[in-house]
Motif scaffolding. Structure first.
Motif, PDB file in Angstrom:
ATOM      1  N   ARG A 205       0.584  11.307   6.603  1.00  0.00           N
ATOM      2  CA  ARG A 205       0.247  10.092   7.334  1.00  0.00           C
ATOM      3  C   ARG A 205       1.354   9.636   8.279  1.00  0.00           C
ATOM      4  NH1 ARG A 205      -1.516   4.972   4.899  1.00  0.00           N
ATOM      5  NH2 ARG A 205      -0.955   5.583   2.780  1.00  0.00           N
TER       6      ARG A 205
ATOM      7  N   ARG B  14       0.857  -1.191   0.000  1.00  0.00           N
ATOM      8  CA  ARG B  14       0.000   0.000   0.000  1.00  0.00           C
ATOM      9  C   ARG B  14       0.887   1.233   0.000  1.00  0.00           C
ATOM     10  NH1 ARG B  14      -5.471  -0.012   0.711  1.00  0.00           N
ATOM     11  NH2 ARG B  14      -6.335  -2.013   1.390  1.00  0.00           N
TER      12      ARG B  14
ATOM     13  N   ASN C 254      -2.350   5.335  -0.423  1.00  0.00           N
ATOM     14  CA  ASN C 254      -2.977   4.103   0.091  1.00  0.00           C
ATOM     15  C   ASN C 254      -3.377   3.129  -1.028  1.00  0.00           C
ATOM     16  OD1 ASN C 254      -3.299   2.914   2.570  1.00  0.00           O
ATOM     17  ND2 ASN C 254      -5.495   3.307   2.633  1.00  0.00           N
TER      18      ASN C 254
END
Lengths: 520, 520
Positions: A48, A41, B30
């Motif tokens: 993040r 991912r 992501n």
């Protein structure tokens, strides 16, 4: 089907494992395959964070579920806290059917045995096991076949896709918030993180677990952030006192010192002992004594080792400090001296386990060995070695780099006392084959030295050397004469484990142990 | 289809490339995918050698054939001999239809233009091109679409399988017989081998080409033997004088010095300028001058840079030597001072291009940047930048790390003189978009400074700062007032290239250039 070391591999095991039987140490040279690859991912949003509160949150975020394969490394050796810490949390979550793919497991992991019994853990793949896990497997408590792989074989299994790791848990002595890990600089230093590198590269999810979070960037990293999903800070990842149990002390056992001297005499009379030679030893007392006695002769003759490989102990580092070794490349540190050495000496270098020993990459360090000095629980008259299963049939050892270095080295020397207590170490047939005799060149015992007849070149080299040469059969006969030929171990029918060759073939199987029954 | 930077991407290009159009700088955060993987041939027989006599033998052993994709790195910059050397041999062998996937190509590679014309080379994928290759593409001589990728985008393309490299040719300043490569220690040192690391890991075949064969092991290796099939020793891999063209000299251009001072004043008035901040600059005169003037303020205020990233030049290394930077991580060395620094300073560290900037790994260094100082050929009123296509429509530049660092950094500053000669650098619409305006925070010109309205936080920070702030439209209007609004470049219909976003989407297309026609 009878394999190349004469072991009869049952058809149902061949079918269940989808493996081939062992065909010879170099049968897979030039073998072509497509490498495995993980699911990844992407993290391209700089906002993040990878930090998680605890192991539980890491497990949840990784999507842990039944029947996954999870992995661990064993650089913390008997001081490791990671396996038990993670497994305890998984157990609490009620996850079942896991396979553990570890670079090795030891007595420190006895607490996971109840999880084998209750089905949390159904598969174990490891270099070896000791203590209660070995007993659990040998007594048939593990649902699936245990798979024992060499260090090189494990990397091959992961890189070739034979085993796919869902989540890797990597204990890191230091780590930054983005997952850059190092083996040193914290409170639980382990020297190198070599075995865990393949886990980081091939697992779908990677969790770094540290007890020493350091400022970004923790560079140069042993394992890079680019492979790491989550970073978890815990109180303690290991017990430093047990990670490295102090400097290896030179043995005082006269029998071991004698074998070490034999070994050194043998080494220096081969054509490989010359400026720039390469060398590896195990950590047995005799192996270490050999390094020390060889070092003296290197110093006298002004011969330098170009490459010291391994599994590193203090005596090797001492030779490096003296300038007698040009470069040490390191996949595991066995004592504090080795850990201190890699911290301070730029010629002591960390490598990956793939670089060390993977038979399926484009050439590993073991291929470049002139000498490897190994120990063995048993050696048979075909020079096959057994380093995993005790002569009582119980799984109690590990392949480690034994089959890898034996296959790679120009001169593979196995040192074994003729008798291990009352058990002959030289025998007609080893209990289990882990290292094929075709890769073992010399067996040194306290009663004599046998050269593998395949190595007529070495036999010729030694014709004027004053060492107690004899045949391997003579050694076996001498052992049997002293303590008698032991009755074969009585196994049950069920096969509980597979000794995998480094190329992924079946070298041997391990059967369930059963209580000794007196013959009629 | 109109993409997120307002460019209309023709449907036939979307279909031909199977790419999506650009959707925003973080649209793929992501994103989950399975990594690509190479085909590997195992080398487990220790007797095999990897040495080949010459490039021809390497090509034959690698099975070179029509329509393959081959790759090169550009660490030797304008001193590179490898591309021409390999292509000349391939040309002699009559191979056709090759795609070159290079980390970048420059004027040193002008000699391959005839191979574009005769169909030896039909595809070029690169950070950018300069000189005659750029002209050949812009004038429609290349059969396939040229693909321009950022440094991070290239790693993503390889790791995600968008491009599969059949054979990688890696020039190595030093190498051992088993393929362990280093960037330094030979006669053509290049500092780091960062861009080539992904080639080594993902190409089916890897050829190390060196002019300095060193004893085994060449450790620690920048690129490991485990990825290398063949090792070829040649007379010269590059011209050291052109690899690094001497220490970067501080600019004496007062306009650049003024912009550098504006930049430094801006930087130190942001909240990111604090102990441990991270920073990257390009190699333009103003960028380098900014580093020097920022260094002075760091020294005065006792503020240290935690991380210096890049693309490294001497002024950054000077700050490291002074103790004003904790760690430099390096993917490219632009001058001799930087190469000398990485040889001697253990806090100056080589990283892979994936670690640097790959948007599809689990977090790259660019994500951790506080500041990046960049240049640009053109910036438009939407803050979009163009660093590849000249205002005359000719391909003449490279994406490099521009879009990667802009996307990663908390504060992206672009320095551009208002006029490049008679051409406005600030314009209504850039000729070609390479870096999306959403990732560009500040534009500094010699006539004023514009903050992207998306960054109200930065606008607020600067409200008491005495710098010539204005809007980007005011800068554009000022430029147009001075030299007039230029007529748009007249392109032909044919699309000759794609500017790929770092996430693999289509940022823009490049059309065939055509001779200027006067309007009726």
């Amino acid at each position: 089907m009878i394999n190349a070391v004469g072991r009869d591999i049952p058809q149902n095991i061949i079918e269940a494992t989808k493996k081939e039987v062992f065909k010879g140490a170099y049968a897979f040279d030039n073998y072509e395959y497509t490498k495995a690859a993980p699911k990844v991912r992407a993290v391209c949003d700089p906002k993040r964070s990878k930090l998680v509160e605890n192991i539980h949150e890491a497990l949840v975020k990784c999507g842990v579920k039944d029947n996954m394969t999870i992995s661990f490394h064993h650089h913390f050796r008997e001081g490791d806290y990671i396996v038990n810490m993670v497994m305890e949390e998984i157990h609490k979550m009620g996850i079942k059917g896991l396979t553990i793919c570890a670079s090795s497991l030891g007595k420190a992991h006895d607490p996971i045995v109840p999880m084998i019994e209750d089905g949390t853990i159904v598969g174990i793949q490891s270099s070896g096991v000791r203590g209660k896990i070995g007993e659990a497997i040998s007594t048939g408590k593990l649902r699936d076949l245990a798979i024992m792989r060499s260090h090189g074989g494990r990397v091959r299994a992961v890189e070739s896709g034979e085993v796919h790791i869902d989540i890797a848990f990597i204990g890191a002595p230091t780590c930054d918030e983005y997952g850059n890990m190092k083996a040193n600089g914290g409170k639980s230093d382990c020297g190198v993180l070599s075995y865990a590198m393949v886990d980081a590269e091939y697992a779908d999810k990677v969790v770094a677990i540290t007890d020493c979070l350091v400022p970004f960037p923790n560079a140069p990293a042993s394992i890079s952030m680019v492979h790491v999903d989550y970073v978890c800070v815990v109180d303690e990842i290991g017990n430093p006192a047990k990670i490295a149990t102090g400097a290896a002390k030179p043995t005082t056992d006269v029998r071991k010192i004698m074998m070490a001297d034999y070994c050194t005499q043998f080494v220096i009379n081969t054509p490989y002992f010359k400026e720039g030679f390469s060398y590896q030893t195990g950590v047995g007392g005799a192996s270490i004594a050999s390094t020390i006695s060889l070092g003296k002769i290197m110093e006298e003759r002004g011969i330098h080792m170009g490459l010291g490989l391994g599994g590193i102990t203090t005596p090797m580092c001492n030779l490096l400090e003296k300038g007698l070794i040009r470069t040490i490349v390191d996949t595991q540190d066995f004592d504090m001296g080795a850990i201190e050495s890699i911290k301070k000496n730029p010629n002591h270098i960390e490598i990956s386990a793939s670089e060390y020993a993977n038979p399926f990459n484009k050439g590993a360090y073991v291929n470049k060995l002139d000498f490897v000095i190994l120990a063995s629980l048993e050696v048979d008259v075909n020079f096959n070695c057994n380093v995993v299963v005790g002569s009582d049939g119980m799984i109690t050892g590990a392949q480690g780099g034994h089959p890898d270095t034996a296959a790679g080295a120009k001169c593979t020397i196995v040192i074994a006392p003729l008798l291990q207590g009352r058990i002959p170490a030289i025998c007609s047939n080893v209990t289990t084959v882990t290292t094929p005799g075709e890769t073992v060149d010399v067996v040194i015992t306290d009663y004599g030295i046998a050269i593998n007849p395949r190595r007529q070149d070495l036999i010729d080299c030694m014709k004027d050397v004053k060492l107690p040469f004899c045949t391997i059969e003579e050694l076996r006969d001498r052992a049997y004469a002293m303590v008698g030929e032991p009755d074969p171990v009585q196994f049950g029918d069920r096969i509980v484990g597979v000794i995998e060759g480094r190329d992924g073939t079946i070298m041997d199987v391990v059967r369930e142990i059963k209580a000794y029954e007196f013959q009629d």
